[in-house]
Motif scaffolding. Structure first.
Motif, PDB file in Angstrom:
ATOM      1  N   GLU A 178       5.518  22.529  -9.448  1.00 30.72           N
ATOM      2  CA  GLU A 178       4.251  22.285  -8.761  1.00 30.72           C
ATOM      3  C   GLU A 178       4.470  21.562  -7.435  1.00 30.72           C
ATOM      4  O   GLU A 178       3.908  21.943  -6.395  1.00 30.72           O
ATOM      5  CB  GLU A 178       3.331  21.459  -9.656  1.00 30.72           C
ATOM      6  CG  GLU A 178       1.981  21.165  -9.056  1.00 30.72           C
ATOM      7  CD  GLU A 178       1.085  20.364  -9.981  1.00 30.72           C
ATOM      8  OE1 GLU A 178      -0.030  19.999  -9.566  1.00 30.72           O
ATOM      9  OE2 GLU A 178       1.499  20.098 -11.128  1.00 30.72           O
ATOM     10  N   ILE A 179       5.306  20.528  -7.453  1.00 24.57           N
ATOM     11  CA  ILE A 179       5.582  19.765  -6.233  1.00 24.57           C
ATOM     12  C   ILE A 179       6.277  20.643  -5.195  1.00 24.57           C
ATOM     13  O   ILE A 179       5.927  20.638  -4.011  1.00 24.57           O
ATOM     14  CB  ILE A 179       6.436  18.528  -6.556  1.00 24.57           C
ATOM     15  CG1 ILE A 179       5.611  17.525  -7.386  1.00 24.57           C
ATOM     16  CG2 ILE A 179       6.938  17.862  -5.273  1.00 24.57           C
ATOM     17  CD1 ILE A 179       6.417  16.369  -7.930  1.00 24.57           C
ATOM     18  N   ALA A 180       7.277  21.417  -5.642  1.00 29.74           N
ATOM     19  CA  ALA A 180       8.014  22.298  -4.728  1.00 29.74           C
ATOM     20  C   ALA A 180       7.087  23.332  -4.102  1.00 29.74           C
ATOM     21  O   ALA A 180       7.183  23.627  -2.902  1.00 29.74           O
ATOM     22  CB  ALA A 180       9.149  22.988  -5.471  1.00 29.74           C
ATOM     23  N   ARG A 181       6.168  23.853  -4.889  1.00 33.09           N
ATOM     24  CA  ARG A 181       5.231  24.858  -4.372  1.00 33.09           C
ATOM     25  C   ARG A 181       4.292  24.252  -3.339  1.00 33.09           C
ATOM     26  O   ARG A 181       4.012  24.867  -2.306  1.00 33.09           O
ATOM     27  CB  ARG A 181       4.437  25.467  -5.529  1.00 33.09           C
ATOM     28  CG  ARG A 181       3.609  26.670  -5.126  1.00 33.09           C
ATOM     29  CD  ARG A 181       2.851  27.244  -6.306  1.00 33.09           C
ATOM     30  NE  ARG A 181       2.119  28.434  -5.902  1.00 33.09           N
ATOM     31  CZ  ARG A 181       2.554  29.681  -6.040  1.00 33.09           C
ATOM     32  NH1 ARG A 181       3.736  29.901  -6.576  1.00 33.09           N
ATOM     33  NH2 ARG A 181       1.831  30.703  -5.646  1.00 33.09           N
ATOM     34  N   LYS A 182       3.820  23.043  -3.587  1.00 31.99           N
ATOM     35  CA  LYS A 182       2.916  22.383  -2.649  1.00 31.99           C
ATOM     36  C   LYS A 182       3.628  22.066  -1.332  1.00 31.99           C
ATOM     37  O   LYS A 182       3.043  22.199  -0.259  1.00 31.99           O
ATOM     38  CB  LYS A 182       2.354  21.106  -3.284  1.00 31.99           C
ATOM     39  CG  LYS A 182       1.331  21.386  -4.377  1.00 31.99           C
ATOM     40  CD  LYS A 182       0.808  20.096  -4.991  1.00 31.99           C
ATOM     41  CE  LYS A 182      -0.256  20.404  -6.043  1.00 31.99           C
ATOM     42  NZ  LYS A 182      -0.765  19.177  -6.708  1.00 31.99           N
ATOM     43  N   ILE A 183       4.892  21.675  -1.434  1.00 32.72           N
ATOM     44  CA  ILE A 183       5.671  21.400  -0.215  1.00 32.72           C
ATOM     45  C   ILE A 183       5.853  22.678   0.599  1.00 32.72           C
ATOM     46  O   ILE A 183       5.707  22.669   1.828  1.00 32.72           O
ATOM     47  CB  ILE A 183       7.044  20.793  -0.575  1.00 32.72           C
ATOM     48  CG1 ILE A 183       6.863  19.365  -1.131  1.00 32.72           C
ATOM     49  CG2 ILE A 183       7.967  20.768   0.640  1.00 32.72           C
ATOM     50  CD1 ILE A 183       8.130  18.750  -1.675  1.00 32.72           C
ATOM     51  N   ARG A 184       6.139  23.788  -0.069  1.00 35.08           N
ATOM     52  CA  ARG A 184       6.292  25.068   0.635  1.00 35.08           C
ATOM     53  C   ARG A 184       5.001  25.460   1.345  1.00 35.08           C
ATOM     54  O   ARG A 184       5.031  25.953   2.474  1.00 35.08           O
ATOM     55  CB  ARG A 184       6.706  26.173  -0.353  1.00 35.08           C
ATOM     56  CG  ARG A 184       8.151  26.106  -0.805  1.00 35.08           C
ATOM     57  CD  ARG A 184       8.606  27.422  -1.415  1.00 35.08           C
ATOM     58  NE  ARG A 184       7.801  27.808  -2.559  1.00 35.08           N
ATOM     59  CZ  ARG A 184       8.055  27.433  -3.804  1.00 35.08           C
ATOM     60  NH1 ARG A 184       9.101  26.652  -4.069  1.00 35.08           N
ATOM     61  NH2 ARG A 184       7.287  27.836  -4.801  1.00 35.08           N
ATOM     62  N   CYS A 185       3.871  25.229   0.692  1.00 34.56           N
ATOM     63  CA  CYS A 185       2.574  25.566   1.301  1.00 34.56           C
ATOM     64  C   CYS A 185       2.318  24.728   2.548  1.00 34.56           C
ATOM     65  O   CYS A 185       1.827  25.239   3.563  1.00 34.56           O
ATOM     66  CB  CYS A 185       1.450  25.353   0.287  1.00 34.56           C
ATOM     67  SG  CYS A 185       1.431  26.561  -1.056  1.00 34.56           S
ATOM     68  N   ILE A 186       2.665  23.446   2.476  1.00 35.99           N
ATOM     69  CA  ILE A 186       2.489  22.551   3.615  1.00 35.99           C
ATOM     70  C   ILE A 186       3.360  23.003   4.782  1.00 35.99           C
ATOM     71  O   ILE A 186       2.919  23.045   5.942  1.00 35.99           O
ATOM     72  CB  ILE A 186       2.822  21.103   3.227  1.00 35.99           C
ATOM     73  CG1 ILE A 186       1.760  20.577   2.248  1.00 35.99           C
ATOM     74  CG2 ILE A 186       2.891  20.203   4.461  1.00 35.99           C
ATOM     75  CD1 ILE A 186       2.115  19.237   1.624  1.00 35.99           C
ATOM     76  N   LEU A 187       4.603  23.375   4.488  1.00 33.31           N
ATOM     77  CA  LEU A 187       5.528  23.819   5.525  1.00 33.31           C
ATOM     78  C   LEU A 187       5.056  25.119   6.183  1.00 33.31           C
ATOM     79  O   LEU A 187       5.176  25.294   7.398  1.00 33.31           O
ATOM     80  CB  LEU A 187       6.932  24.004   4.939  1.00 33.31           C
ATOM     81  CG  LEU A 187       7.650  22.718   4.499  1.00 33.31           C
ATOM     82  CD1 LEU A 187       8.974  23.050   3.820  1.00 33.31           C
ATOM     83  CD2 LEU A 187       7.890  21.806   5.702  1.00 33.31           C
TER      84      LEU A 187
END
Length: 252
Positions: A235-244
């Motif tokens: 979940e955290i990794a996915r949210k970081i990718r979305c932000i990037l």
């Protein structure tokens, strides 16, 4: 118009969207079929359990489960689905599906189907198909099967207690019985491009519990999840990718 032993099931939350998209498109089909809708807006049970109950009350030979914001863009779509599942009764088909392309570096997951998405019917992230393509699993937006499949196995409402993964899980479970899944070349417009909300991760945790000892990856048309890593980490990794991605798009 010809009648067919096919029933369309839809769990809706907005009757206006239901009427504008699904109902209007079914009226344009070249066959008549029964349509059963269920208001799931305040439902205390998930999609899998609702579908199981509705299908159990039906006597149709062919079952189609579809989202409220789907429009069948070809007037022959329902008849094509019906004919295929009458000829191939031990199959599950969907408008979109995912398979692993072993010829690609890292064995890339490929999502295929003839689906356009979004408000203006232009966005598509899928690889088009001209004939049924065997896949690992199909997407929830539209999937269909013969009653003979349902008589062998029902949707897993215990694991999939919410609004995600029930079609993919159905394909995985059916495969253990020798029932194959296919992306089917039916042209649809799906207004939504998909949302990742709280229930998505709640259901993913339930999926992890079911599959962590069976499968290294749980692959759907929208995610490829390593069942050996914690859902929170994913979940955290996915949210970081979305932000990037958002930052990159703003910088362009």
């Amino acid at each position: 118009m010809e009648d067919v032993s096919l029933e369309v099931f839809c769990i809706y939350t907005d009757v206006n969207i239901l009427n504008e998209f699904l109902i209007q498109s079914l009226k344009k089909q070249n066959v008549d079929c029964k349509i059963t809708t269920y208001n799931g807006k305040d439902s205390q049970i998930g999609a899998a359990e609702i579908y199981n109950k509705l299908i159990a009350q039906s006597d149709a030979d062919v079952i189609v489960c579809v989202h409220q914001d789907v429009s069948f863009e070809d007037k022959n779509a329902i008849m094509d689905i019906y004919n295929y599942l009458k000829a191939h009764p031990m199959s599950i088909i969907g408008a979109a599906g995912v398979y692993i392309d072993t010829l690609q570096p890292g064995s890339r997951a490929v999502v295929c189907g003839n689906v356009v998405e979004g408000n203006i019917k232009e966005f598509s992230r899928l690889t088009p198909i001209s004939k049924p393509k065997e896949v690992i699993a199909v997407d929830e937006c539209m999937f269909a099967f013969n009653r003979k499949v349902f008589e062998c196995i029902q949707l897993d409402s215990e694991t999939c207690s919410g609004w995600h993964f029930y079609a993919t899980d159905y394909c995985y479970s059916a495969r253990n019985l020798g029932i194959k899944s296919y992306a089917f070349p039916v042209y649809i417009w799906h207004k939504s491009t998909g949302k990742i909300e709280k229930d998505f991760y709640v259901q993913l945790r339930r999926i992890k519990k079911k599959y962590k000892k069976r499968e290294s990856f749980f692959i759907t048309p929208c995610i490829r999840y390593n069942t050996h890593i914690p859902v929170l980490r994913y979940e955290i990794a996915r949210k970081i990718r979305c932000i990037l991605v958002k930052y990159k798009n703003r910088s362009m």
